[in-house]
Design a protein around this motif. Structure first.
Motif, PDB file in Angstrom:
ATOM      1  N   ALA A   1     -28.216  35.465  63.420  1.00  0.00           N
ATOM      2  CA  ALA A   1     -29.022  36.318  63.084  1.00  0.00           C
ATOM      3  C   ALA A   1     -30.608  35.707  63.777  1.00  0.00           C
ATOM      4  O   ALA A   1     -31.513  36.960  64.166  1.00  0.00           O
ATOM      5  N   LEU A   2     -30.513  34.572  64.623  1.00  0.00           N
ATOM      6  CA  LEU A   2     -31.426  33.867  65.825  1.00  0.00           C
ATOM      7  C   LEU A   2     -31.169  35.325  66.977  1.00  0.00           C
ATOM      8  O   LEU A   2     -32.092  35.338  67.066  1.00  0.00           O
ATOM      9  N   VAL A   3     -29.580  35.696  67.024  1.00  0.00           N
ATOM     10  CA  VAL A   3     -29.870  36.640  68.455  1.00  0.00           C
ATOM     11  C   VAL A   3     -30.894  37.691  68.007  1.00  0.00           C
ATOM     12  O   VAL A   3     -31.471  38.395  68.992  1.00  0.00           O
ATOM     13  N   GLY A   4     -30.806  38.221  66.271  1.00  0.00           N
ATOM     14  CA  GLY A   4     -31.488  39.809  66.437  1.00  0.00           C
ATOM     15  C   GLY A   4     -32.858  39.346  66.004  1.00  0.00           C
ATOM     16  O   GLY A   4     -33.187  40.432  66.840  1.00  0.00           O
ATOM     17  N   VAL A   5     -33.405  38.377  65.913  1.00  0.00           N
ATOM     18  CA  VAL A   5     -34.845  37.847  65.815  1.00  0.00           C
ATOM     19  C   VAL A   5     -35.161  38.225  67.262  1.00  0.00           C
ATOM     20  O   VAL A   5     -36.126  38.369  67.936  1.00  0.00           O
TER      21      VAL A   5
ATOM     22  N   THR B   1     -32.449  49.006  68.609  1.00  0.00           N
ATOM     23  CA  THR B   1     -31.641  49.755  66.890  1.00  0.00           C
ATOM     24  C   THR B   1     -30.753  49.921  66.567  1.00  0.00           C
ATOM     25  O   THR B   1     -29.849  49.761  65.816  1.00  0.00           O
ATOM     26  N   ALA B   2     -30.759  51.770  67.325  1.00  0.00           N
ATOM     27  CA  ALA B   2     -29.437  52.761  67.880  1.00  0.00           C
ATOM     28  C   ALA B   2     -28.603  51.771  68.355  1.00  0.00           C
ATOM     29  O   ALA B   2     -27.453  51.859  67.448  1.00  0.00           O
ATOM     30  N   ALA B   3     -28.256  51.139  69.064  1.00  0.00           N
ATOM     31  CA  ALA B   3     -27.170  50.605  69.737  1.00  0.00           C
ATOM     32  C   ALA B   3     -26.901  49.212  68.378  1.00  0.00           C
ATOM     33  O   ALA B   3     -25.563  49.262  68.153  1.00  0.00           O
ATOM     34  N   ALA B   4     -27.307  48.962  67.728  1.00  0.00           N
ATOM     35  CA  ALA B   4     -27.542  47.136  66.412  1.00  0.00           C
ATOM     36  C   ALA B   4     -26.386  48.420  65.488  1.00  0.00           C
ATOM     37  O   ALA B   4     -25.655  47.754  65.217  1.00  0.00           O
ATOM     38  N   THR B   5     -26.806  49.117  65.083  1.00  0.00           N
ATOM     39  CA  THR B   5     -26.541  50.418  64.193  1.00  0.00           C
ATOM     40  C   THR B   5     -25.344  50.737  64.674  1.00  0.00           C
ATOM     41  O   THR B   5     -24.457  50.854  63.335  1.00  0.00           O
TER      42      THR B   5
ATOM     43  N   VAL C   1     -33.072  44.825  63.099  1.00  0.00           N
ATOM     44  CA  VAL C   1     -32.427  44.297  64.321  1.00  0.00           C
ATOM     45  C   VAL C   1     -31.061  42.908  63.615  1.00  0.00           C
ATOM     46  O   VAL C   1     -30.383  42.873  63.494  1.00  0.00           O
ATOM     47  N   PRO C   2     -32.196  42.184  63.181  1.00  0.00           N
ATOM     48  CA  PRO C   2     -31.317  41.127  62.244  1.00  0.00           C
ATOM     49  C   PRO C   2     -30.838  40.724  61.422  1.00  0.00           C
ATOM     50  O   PRO C   2     -29.763  40.609  60.892  1.00  0.00           O
ATOM     51  N   GLY C   3     -31.477  42.110  60.382  1.00  0.00           N
ATOM     52  CA  GLY C   3     -30.830  42.321  59.331  1.00  0.00           C
ATOM     53  C   GLY C   3     -29.143  43.116  59.212  1.00  0.00           C
ATOM     54  O   GLY C   3     -28.091  42.839  59.090  1.00  0.00           O
ATOM     55  N   LEU C   4     -29.152  43.843  60.593  1.00  0.00           N
ATOM     56  CA  LEU C   4     -28.008  44.809  60.920  1.00  0.00           C
ATOM     57  C   LEU C   4     -26.536  43.562  61.113  1.00  0.00           C
ATOM     58  O   LEU C   4     -25.642  43.626  60.244  1.00  0.00           O
ATOM     59  N   LEU C   5     -27.128  42.790  62.337  1.00  0.00           N
ATOM     60  CA  LEU C   5     -26.551  41.714  62.813  1.00  0.00           C
ATOM     61  C   LEU C   5     -26.217  41.052  61.583  1.00  0.00           C
ATOM     62  O   LEU C   5     -24.498  40.059  61.948  1.00  0.00           O
ATOM     63  N   ALA C   6     -26.855  39.849  61.123  1.00  0.00           N
ATOM     64  CA  ALA C   6     -26.762  39.146  60.240  1.00  0.00           C
ATOM     65  C   ALA C   6     -25.896  39.621  59.260  1.00  0.00           C
ATOM     66  O   ALA C   6     -24.658  38.698  58.728  1.00  0.00           O
ATOM     67  N   TYR C   7     -25.749  40.754  58.413  1.00  0.00           N
ATOM     68  CA  TYR C   7     -25.204  41.058  57.569  1.00  0.00           C
ATOM     69  C   TYR C   7     -23.972  41.449  58.268  1.00  0.00           C
ATOM     70  O   TYR C   7     -22.709  41.320  57.241  1.00  0.00           O
TER      71      TYR C   7
END
Length: 309
Positions: free
Chosen positions: A60-64, A81-85, A161-167
């Motif tokens: 999550a911290l990476v996403g933040v 955001t596209a890459a994370a998605t 992005v934090p939501g994508l990665l943490a989830y």
């Protein structure tokens, strides 16, 4: 706007490309988690909670950090955001697995289908025949449509992005250590409960979208409300019940996972799945995914402020 465009672009990339065959970020996270587990494992909830907190918190911290570094650069933020998605979604790969299972079952290659089922779920397939393999596939597609598509998109729409990665970190840990087996009953408790928590709303959104895109919302709602409580999972129950109502099938039953069995009740009113229902389920899952990215894009548009700014 950059979050919205990034979600749409990442979803399109997943549809066209699927998961990368090599150097998948989620696979890399899983390898890191496995190494950490080998050092931290203890048959206790405290150890499992520390393990989950360290891995999810770091992710999550990476996403933040990514959000803050790119917040004033819309083009870069869109691409990130596209890459994370793309990295966290598994919808196209799920569809490919469904197509592979359908082909094996249609060709009556039961031994190969039993082996292939492990790509979808942890169910013991050694004694399963064609229709039971079809049921396992249909149920896995339903559950994973929420976990691998709807939930990450909605968390991305709400938190970026934090939501994508943490989830994805939470869901991956649940898949690794969240089983009700003797080894993970305590160590995996925190991962399993956290996964239940972050999927509460997305699973129910997935059930609603299933009713909408199938044009059978009345049947979906009826089966969902009546039968989902029989399922031991608070989130898989609504999703599988919704798919049962949308497809006119009966899902559920007793499943073996090698070291333990699980009674999932009976979800739905129709016949049990046959081989022909696997492709129907994949089509429904694809439609749910399209509806989900539309909902996520709207969430991103109406999100007020910059929670990570």
């Amino acid at each position: 706007m950059s979050t919205t465009f990034g979600l749409l672009l990442g979803f399109a990339a997943d549809r066209v490309l699927g998961d990368p065959r090599r150097f998948h970020p989620v696979a890399g996270f899983g390898q890191t988690a496995a190494r950490l587990e080998s050092r931290w494992y203890a048959d206790s909830r405290a150890a499992g909670t520390a393990y989950t907190t360290a891995l999810v918190g770091t992710t999550a911290l990476v996403g933040v950090a990514v959000e803050r570094l790119t917040r004033d650069r819309p083009v870069v933020h869109t691409l990130v955001t596209a890459a994370a998605t793309w990295a966290v979604l598994g919808a196209r790969s799920l569809e490919r697995e469904a197509e592979t299972m359908a082909g094996l079952l249609e060709s009556k290659d039961i031994p190969a289908a039993r082996d292939r089922l492990s790509h979808l779920c942890a169910r013991d397939a050694t004694q399963l025949e064609a229709d039971e393999l079809a049921r396992a596939t249909v149920e896995s597609i339903a559950e994973n449509t929420s976990d691998a598509c709807v939930a990450p998109l909605l968390w991305g729409g709400v938190l970026g992005v934090p939501g994508l990665l943490a989830y994805r970190a939470i869901n991956t840990l649940d898949a690794m250590v969240g089983y009700r087996s003797p080894k993970y009953a305590n160590f995996g408790w925190a991962s399993a409960r956290l996964d239940d928590l972050v999927n509460l709303l997305p699973a129910r959104a997935c059930a609603v979208l299933t009713g909408v895109v199938s044009n059978r919302y009345g049947d979906v709602r009826r089966v969902w409300k009546r039968d989902a409580p029989q399922h031991p999972s608070p989130n898989a129950g609504p999703v599988e019940a919704a798919f049962a109502g949308a497809l006119g099938l009966s899902l559920g039953g007793t499943n073996s996972y090698g070291t333990y069995s699980e009674d999932r009740g009976t979800l739905g009113d129709g016949p049990t799945p046959t081989v022909a229902d696997v492709r129907r389920t994949a089509v429904l899952a694809r439609r749910v995914g399209v509806a989900a990215v539309g909902a996520a894009a709207m969430l991103a548009l109406v999100r007020k402020g910059r929670p990570w700014g």
